[in-house]
Structures are given as structure tokens and as C-alpha cells.
Design a protein around this motif. Structure first.
Motif, PDB file in Angstrom:
ATOM      1  N   CYS A 167       0.890  -1.399  -0.072  1.00  0.00           N
ATOM      2  CA  CYS A 167      -0.049  -0.055   0.121  1.00  0.00           C
ATOM      3  C   CYS A 167       0.759   1.187   0.000  1.00  0.00           C
ATOM      4  O   CYS A 167       1.640   1.373   0.894  1.00  0.00           O
ATOM      5  N   LYS A 168       0.536   2.203  -0.922  1.00  0.00           N
ATOM      6  CA  LYS A 168       1.212   3.380  -0.971  1.00  0.00           C
ATOM      7  C   LYS A 168       0.505   4.541  -0.246  1.00  0.00           C
ATOM      8  O   LYS A 168       0.695   5.760  -0.309  1.00  0.00           O
ATOM      9  N   GLY A 169      -0.725   4.266   0.374  1.00  0.00           N
ATOM     10  CA  GLY A 169      -1.349   5.187   1.022  1.00  0.00           C
ATOM     11  C   GLY A 169      -2.647   5.611   0.046  1.00  0.00           C
ATOM     12  O   GLY A 169      -3.516   6.212   1.008  1.00  0.00           O
TER      13      GLY A 169
ATOM     14  N   PHE B  18      -9.476  -4.888   7.110  1.00  0.00           N
ATOM     15  CA  PHE B  18     -10.940  -4.908   7.017  1.00  0.00           C
ATOM     16  C   PHE B  18     -11.451  -5.909   8.020  1.00  0.00           C
ATOM     17  O   PHE B  18     -11.063  -7.315   7.896  1.00  0.00           O
ATOM     18  N   ASP B  19     -12.434  -5.562   9.105  1.00  0.00           N
ATOM     19  CA  ASP B  19     -12.770  -6.363  10.098  1.00  0.00           C
ATOM     20  C   ASP B  19     -13.994  -6.703   9.993  1.00  0.00           C
ATOM     21  O   ASP B  19     -15.078  -5.952   9.959  1.00  0.00           O
TER      22      ASP B  19
ATOM     23  N   ALA C 180      -4.645  -6.435   1.255  1.00  0.00           N
ATOM     24  CA  ALA C 180      -5.472  -6.381   2.280  1.00  0.00           C
ATOM     25  C   ALA C 180      -5.027  -7.274   3.745  1.00  0.00           C
ATOM     26  O   ALA C 180      -4.595  -8.297   3.577  1.00  0.00           O
ATOM     27  N   VAL C 181      -5.539  -6.699   4.713  1.00  0.00           N
ATOM     28  CA  VAL C 181      -5.463  -7.497   5.997  1.00  0.00           C
ATOM     29  C   VAL C 181      -6.842  -7.650   6.451  1.00  0.00           C
ATOM     30  O   VAL C 181      -7.591  -6.900   6.893  1.00  0.00           O
TER      31      VAL C 181
ATOM     32  N   GLU D 158      -5.609 -12.978   7.274  1.00  0.00           N
ATOM     33  CA  GLU D 158      -4.459 -12.625   8.189  1.00  0.00           C
ATOM     34  C   GLU D 158      -4.828 -12.701   9.728  1.00  0.00           C
ATOM     35  O   GLU D 158      -3.808 -13.175  10.521  1.00  0.00           O
ATOM     36  N   ILE D 159      -5.842 -12.530  10.218  1.00  0.00           N
ATOM     37  CA  ILE D 159      -6.226 -12.679  11.532  1.00  0.00           C
ATOM     38  C   ILE D 159      -7.717 -13.478  11.781  1.00  0.00           C
ATOM     39  O   ILE D 159      -8.615 -13.004  11.262  1.00  0.00           O
ATOM     40  N   LEU D 160      -7.452 -14.175  12.765  1.00  0.00           N
ATOM     41  CA  LEU D 160      -8.680 -15.040  13.053  1.00  0.00           C
ATOM     42  C   LEU D 160      -8.877 -14.953  14.606  1.00  0.00           C
ATOM     43  O   LEU D 160      -8.381 -15.146  15.356  1.00  0.00           O
TER      44      LEU D 160
END
Length: 429
Positions: free
Chosen positions: A43-45, A107-108, A135-136, A177-179
Motif C-alpha cells: 500500500c502506498k496510502g 477490514f474487520d 488487504a489484511v 491474516e487474523i482469526l
């Protein structure tokens, strides 16, 4: 077995309720008016935030071209923007797309949000953008507390993995990425057999790169246990300006971050009730518009133990307000005046889930969870409110309130518990 099923009739009811009701910031703004990069995944912002509303001009302080501020997510090696998207209340794929364009990358979501449609929306948007690799994604699996107790370790593990496999299909990916374990309030659940085995297996299979849990209640104790265990990589924690005097929670957050746990803040701009008669008319302009939103979001992120926040915006205007903060965390003069006003501290009536109200309820009802359900109702997210109530054991929810002519439960702060319980009864009892 828990499936979180809601009939199509109720689904229509929930959609209509969301359409009829003010969104959370419209509600808050109108009430406030009277209330006184090493691993940033490529990502560059993104482009700078779009124009703010006229009354937000002083708070949307990010200059065009300023880069998005990023921070490491604990020991994970991921570097994330400080402002991202909590997708729970959103149902517009264009909003997710615009969030990505403005530089948000985390994104959650959760398996239970809108019965999986929330995950489907994220999966489709990222696929259409060709942006899955940038994406995360964090998702959550919820096995309600009563069912955690009734299932064997083998059954609990199987239910958890089965639900998560459905999440992967809806998200159109082979991993996240996250669980998270969804909604932890009891320390013993962090070491519960079934949960631990499921997370460890999925992490070993690389279906979940990092594991964690979300928590709303008993947060300090849960954070302390997570830090001591060394097992959890990330914690999604409720943290906002109403909690500024909670020294124990702050110590636990700082200790968890020092152990390398990535802390993600939710509920940073949580629905609050404000007392209209506390703010003189000549001061009311200070508390209307976007100033309150950017001020409290910046307040959370200026605590450097917080890696990032996932505000739950539901409109493009809200998104633009939050995106401005992602590029500059310095307070504007208006934001400083807002946060310094002692009446703001007195007027806040957000339930901080401290649990002090529990012993004041003669029926033994789980009043903190009822207050959280009420918060969801006001977002408005009728489905999530119903889910929170459905997870309560018999006698701990609204059924436990049935015999009471009036509510005896009392908040040590300014929450009118009886009034909020009455509003829940109108919708669900």
C-alpha cells in the motif's frame, strides 16, 4: 449446534429498521448538537481524503498528499494504516471500495455479521479490485458462551473450524491474516480446549496467519491473561474517550502491547447519550458536526499502544471524516477545546462494560450484555443486537427482566439502565 439462523421475514424487518433509523453518527451528531513500510502489503496510502462537510473543515486537518500514517501490528510483522474499516454495520460494497481507495487496508468482519453477507461483500470487492494481496482481513467465529459450556472439546473445535471454513469461502480466499474468537469476557475461555486446538491447527495450516480474540467486557483481565499466555497475536478491544479514567485497562493495554500483542481498537466513536441541558446554547456549536468524530478517533490513536482502529462508518461522509484522521493525528484547536471541556467528560454516557451494575440487579441479569445489545440496536444493527441477546443463558437476558415492574439495576456512571432495557423490550421481548 449454533447456526445463527434468522428467518427471511426477520431479515426484511432488520433491513427496514436500518433504512428507517438514523445511522449512528447522524443520531450522535443530532444529539450532540444539544449536549454540551516494510510490510504494508504494497500500500502506498491511496489518494487523499475527499472534501469534508463545511462544518468539518476545521477538523479534517490532513493536507492533500500527506501519506497515511502506519504502525506495526504488534509482533506479527504486518504494518497497517492507523485508520481502517470495521465492516459490521456496512452493507454498501461501494463504501468498502472507497475505503480501499482512501488507503484503508485492514477490514474487520465476522462469520455472523448479516449471516455471512458481510464477508461475501468484502470478498467480492477485493476480488473485483484484484486487491486481496494488499488487504489484511480479520474475521471472527462466535460460539455463544452457553454453547461453549455444553460442547465437548472435540465438538467445539469441529464447530469452530466448520464455521471458519465457511468464512474462507465467502471471503473468496484460502486464508485470513487474523482469526479471532468472537466476544471473550471470561479468562477461562482463552484456554478452553477446543478453541485453542482449532486456532493452533488453522495457524499451522496457514489458513490463519495470526490468531486473537475480541473483547468488550472484563477486558483488563482478558488482556493480562493473553499477555501471559504468549499464544495470542492480536486483540480487538473496545477503547474510546469514555474510558479515559480507566487506569487498570490502560495498564493492561500497555502491558499487552509491550509483550508484542497487536492491539486493534473498536468502538472508538461508539454511540453515546448526551445530556442536552448540560451544555449552554452558546457552546453547542462546538459539539455539533464532525469535530466530535475526529476528536475522539484521534484521542484513541494518540495512545501509541493502539496499533490501529476500525471505526464502523456506514456512509461516505463518515468515511471521509475518518480518513482525514489517518493522515494527521494532531488535534485542531476546535478538537482541543472539545476534549478539554469538563462538561464533555461529565456528559458522556457510554457503557464501558465495567460490570459494576451486575450486583445491583436483584434478578442476576447480565446487564452489561443488555447494554451492548442496546448499543447495537442504536447503530442501527437489529441483527447484531438480537445475536447478543441470543447468546445469553436462560434468565440472564430480557427473560430475567420479565418479573420486574421497574428496573433496580444502577450504573456507577450516567447510564439509565432501566430506560435502555425498556427499549430493548419494545423490540425483542
Amino acid at each position: 449446534m449454533y447456526h445463527g439462523y434468522v428467518s427471511p421475514v426477520l431479515e426484511k424487518e432488520e433491513h427496514m429498521a436500518r433504512s428507517r433509523t438514523l445511522n449512528r453518527r447522524e443520531f450522535m451528531t443530532r444529539t450532540l448538537a444539544g449536549a454540551g513500510a516494510a510490510t504494508f502489503l504494497g500500500c502506498k496510502g491511496g489518494p487523499p481524503a475527499g472534501p469534508a462537510r463545511p462544518d468539518a473543515a476545521s477538523s479534517a486537518s490532513a493536507a492533500p498528499g500527506q501519506p497515511v500514517i502506519t504502525r506495526p501490528l504488534g509482533r506479527t510483522g504486518l504494518v497497517v494504516p492507523v485508520v481502517n474499516m470495521g465492516v459490521m454495520n456496512a452493507d454498501n460494497p461501494d463504501l468498502v471500495r472507497r475505503a480501499y481507495e482512501l488507503g484503508m487496508r485492514h477490514f474487520d468482519t465476522a462469520a455472523g455479521y448479516w449471516r455471512g453477507k458481510n464477508e461475501e461483500m468484502i470478498g467480492k470487492v477485493l476480488a473485483d479490485l484484484g486487491a486481496r494481496g494488499e488487504a489484511v482481513i480479520a474475521t471472527k467465529v462466535n460460539i455463544p458462551p452457553a454453547q461453549r459450556e455444553s460442547l465437548s472439546a472435540v465438538e467445539l473445535k469441529a464447530a469452530f473450524i466448520r464455521t471458519f471454513e465457511g468464512s474462507l469461502r465467502r471471503l473468496r480466499t484460502d486464508h485470513v491474516e487474523i482469526l479471532h474468537i468472537h466476544d471473550i469476557s471470561r479468562v477461562e475461555d482463552l484456554g478452553r480446549q477446543g478453541f485453542v486446538e482449532a486456532l493452533a491447527e488453522l495457524k499451522e495450516q496457514k489458513k490463519a496467519r495470526f490468531v486473537g480474540f475480541s473483547t468488550h467486557t472484563n477486558m483488563a483481565a482478558c488482556l493480562d491473561a493473553a499477555a501471559a499466555s504468549g499464544f495470542f497475536d492480536v486483540v480487538l478491544v473496545a477503547y474510546n474517550y469514555a474510558m479515559q479514567d480507566d487506569a487498570a485497562l490502560r495498564r493492561s493495554l500497555e502491558a499487552a502491547a509491550a509483550k508484542g500483542i497487536g492491539l486493534v481498537a473498536m468502538k472508538t466513536q461508539c454511540m453515546q447519550s448526551w445530556y442536552k441541558d448540560m451544555i449552554p446554547s452558546e457552546q453547542q456549536a462546538l459539539y455539533s458536526g464532525a469535530i466530535v468524530q475526529t476528536a475522539v478517533l484521534k484521542w484513541a490513536l494518540r495512545n501509541d499502544f493502539i496499533a490501529c482502529a476500525v471505526p464502523g462508518f456506514t456512509s461516505f461522509r463518515e468515511l471521509e471524516e475518518d480518513a482525514a484522521a489517518a493522515r494527521d493525528l494532531e488535534y485542531t484547536e476546535a478538537e482541543k477545546r472539545f476534549l478539554a471541556d469538563r462538561k464533555i467528560k461529565l456528559a458522556m454516557a457510554h457503557c464501558v462494560q465495567c460490570g459494576a451494575c451486575r450486583p445491583t440487579c436483584p434478578a442476576g441479569v447480565d446487564t452489561p450484555t443488555l447494554m451492548r445489545a442496546h448499543m447495537y440496536l442504536r447503530y442501527p444493527n437489529v441483527f447484531q443486537a438480537r445475536e447478543a441477546l441470543a447468546g445469553l443463558a436462560p434468565g440472564k437476558g430480557l427473560d430475567g427482566c420479565a418479573a420486574c415492574a421497574s428496573c433496580a439495576a444502577r450504573c456507577r456512571g450516567r447510564i439509565d439502565i432501566g430506560k435502555r432495557v425498556g427499549q430493548l423490550k419494545l423490540h425483542f421481548a
